[in-house]
Design a protein around this motif. Structure first.
Motif, short mmCIF file in Angstrom:
data_model
loop_
_atom_site.label_atom_id
_atom_site.label_comp_id
_atom_site.label_asym_id
_atom_site.label_seq_id
_atom_site.Cartn_x
_atom_site.Cartn_y
_atom_site.Cartn_z
N MET A 78 0.85 -1.10 -0.25
CA MET A 78 -0.11 -0.11 0.09
C MET A 78 0.90 1.51 -0.10
O MET A 78 0.42 2.28 -0.57
N ASP A 79 2.06 1.17 0.61
CA ASP A 79 2.86 2.42 0.65
C ASP A 79 4.04 1.90 1.44
O ASP A 79 4.49 0.97 1.94
N GLU A 118 -6.04 -0.60 -6.05
CA GLU A 118 -7.01 -0.14 -6.63
C GLU A 118 -6.98 -0.52 -8.24
O GLU A 118 -8.07 -0.75 -8.88
N PHE A 119 -5.93 -0.61 -8.63
CA PHE A 119 -5.52 -0.67 -9.86
C PHE A 119 -4.37 -1.65 -10.33
O PHE A 119 -3.25 -0.98 -10.69
N ALA A 212 -3.71 11.57 -6.50
CA ALA A 212 -4.90 10.80 -6.43
C ALA A 212 -6.11 11.46 -5.43
O ALA A 212 -5.83 11.82 -4.43
N GLY A 213 -7.12 11.58 -6.00
CA GLY A 213 -8.20 11.94 -5.05
C GLY A 213 -9.55 11.56 -5.26
O GLY A 213 -10.51 12.20 -5.58
N GLN A 214 -9.58 10.09 -5.23
CA GLN A 214 -11.00 9.59 -5.81
C GLN A 214 -11.63 8.70 -4.79
O GLN A 214 -13.14 8.36 -4.81
N MET A 217 -7.72 3.70 -1.61
CA MET A 217 -6.50 3.33 -2.31
C MET A 217 -6.29 4.35 -3.54
O MET A 217 -5.54 3.93 -4.78
N TYR A 218 -6.85 5.64 -3.50
CA TYR A 218 -6.79 6.41 -4.65
C TYR A 218 -6.87 7.84 -3.75
O TYR A 218 -7.76 8.65 -4.13
N SER A 258 1.02 9.44 0.88
CA SER A 258 0.63 8.81 -0.46
C SER A 258 -0.44 7.65 0.09
O SER A 258 0.07 6.87 0.82
N GLN A 260 -2.35 5.82 -2.32
CA GLN A 260 -2.77 5.30 -3.68
C GLN A 260 -2.30 3.85 -3.80
O GLN A 260 -1.21 3.55 -3.42
#
Lengths: 260, 154
Positions: A78-79, A118-119, A212-214, A217-218, A258, A260
């Motif tokens: 994740m980070d 996320e992706f 990222a801003g949705q 994980m984004y 971070s 994302q």
């Protein structure tokens, strides 16, 4: 810019940030989380005590990955987080202590084996899933502290639960930060000095980072209490994804977390 | 689409960002700051935040912008719009973004000539190897050099 600053005519030095690095070359298990300025870090395996929100997170564990031992399975990363703390001043000025030679990797999966991503996800054999030596990744000579979170079912895809995992990992790191604040600055292995300088007459340049801003994980957090920290951070999503201006020294002092 | 393992910029990346090091260390440039802009979901919001970023840049009397993103796909809409909003205000723009073979811009416009592909993988794809397709110091130096040329022309 870095180093001793010699100002040219008309230039103005706005502020100074000093980052003192303490190199860690021995990481081992023990009864308490401990770090000293002589390069030794001791890790207590029990991290369950940092678990607050049991509706989001089922369990967590921590493990040392030594240099050359990348031949093991990892959940999705994740980070990757440096261990830094403010000693004097706020983020972007004053003095920061940071560790080199050891970095925390936060990984996540849920109780049903769904990876937290996320992706595309990065679970697998670590040496096949981590490119060493980038700005954002450890080198092969570094120790890794693997902080592995197991989410409740489906929670690895929920934003609040992902934030919770970051906060839990942050509370763990804070135990080392609190000790690093008391390190004698003279014991550092590297000292870096950075200045925000105004250079009148030169071309005026702005860096724009699109982040990222949705959702889960984004996401990107700013303005945490500690450099590269999570506690106290604000999500860019909650700020409407609107542009936020930071100084070069704030940015390099870890004002972004971070997610994302 | 979004941000994959090979392009994502970790917290450690932001702490040691090569782009900031290169630009802040260049004594020919007056680096004013770093503008952080999000990537919202809805199209209207994407246009709005890009426009607000460009207004900031214009109000700061910016000569040149280096823009970077660590995702691709729907975030290209934000990226290309922000580049256009900056360019139509007379601000020179270069940037860094992953394209490879799979991440070509999903939308395009006439202002993308200064954007450099940061793909490092042989296949040009999202390899799911953390850090593989991250920007490096060399990428940062290239876009800084191109920006200097563009600003000289303006």
């Amino acid at each position: 810019m870095e180093g001793d600053v010699v100002l040219k005519q008309g230039e103005k030095d706005l502020r100074r940030l000093v980052i003192k690095a303490f190199h860690i070359d021995c990481v081992d298990y023990g009864t308490d989380n401990k770090v000293d300025a002589q390069g030794r870090l001791i890790l207590n395996r029990d991290v369950e005590r940092f678990l607050i929100n049991k509706e989001a997170i089922a369990s967590a564990s921590v493990k040392i990955i030594r240099p050359g031992e990348w031949d093991l399975f990892t959940n999705s990363m994740m980070d990757i987080i440096p261990i830094s703390t403010k000693v004097l001043g706020k983020i972007g000025e004053g003095i920061t202590h940071t560790l080199t030679g050891v970095y925390v990797i936060l990984t996540g999966v849920d109780v049903n084996g769904v990876q937290t991503a996320e992706f595309g996800s990065s679970e697998g054999i670590l040496k096949e899933r981590l490119y060493p030596g980038r700005a954002g990744t450890p080198s092969e000579d570094d120790f890794i502290i693997s902080f592995d979170v197991t989410f409740q079912a489906g929670m690895g895809q929920k934003r609040h639960a992902v934030t919770e995992a970051h906060r839990m990992c942050d509370a763990f790191i804070q135990e080392f930060r609190n000790q690093m604040k008391k390190f004698r600055g003279d014991d550092c292995t590297e000292r870096h000095e950075y200045h925000d300088i105004v250079r009148p007459g030169k071309k005026r340049v702005l860096i724009i980072k699109q982040v990222a801003g949705q959702g889960a994980m984004y996401d990107t957090h700013l303005f945490a209490d500690e450099p590269s920290g999570a506690a106290g951070g604000r999500s860019i999503i909650d700020m409407g994804n609107m542009p936020v201006l930071v100084t070069p020294n704030e940015y390099r002092d870890g004002i972004i977390r971070s997610m994302q | 689409m979004g941000i994959g393992p090979s392009t994502k910029e970790t917290t450690l990346h932001h702490f040691r960002d090569p782009l900031l090091d290169v630009v802040s260390g260049d004594e020919d440039l007056d680096l004013m700051g770093v503008l952080i802009v999000g990537t919202p979901d809805g199209n209207e919001d994407k246009m709005l935040v890009g426009r607000r970023a460009a207004v900031w840049a214009e109000a700061m009397r910016t000569d040149g912008v280096i823009i970077s993103a660590d995702g691709w796909g729907n975030s290209d809409v934000d990226f290309t719009n922000t580049v256009e909003e900056l360019s139509t205000r007379g601000i020179a723009v270069t940037g860094l973004k992953f394209s490879g073979t799979v991440g070509k811009f999903v939308v395009e416009n006439d202002y993308l000539d200064g954007i450099k592909d940061i793909n490092k993988s042989e296949s040009g794809t999202e390899t799911c190897v953390v850090g593989e397709n991250n920007m490096t110091r060399l990428d940062a130096r290239k876009v800084t050099a191109i920006l200097k040329l563009k600003m000289r022309r303006n």
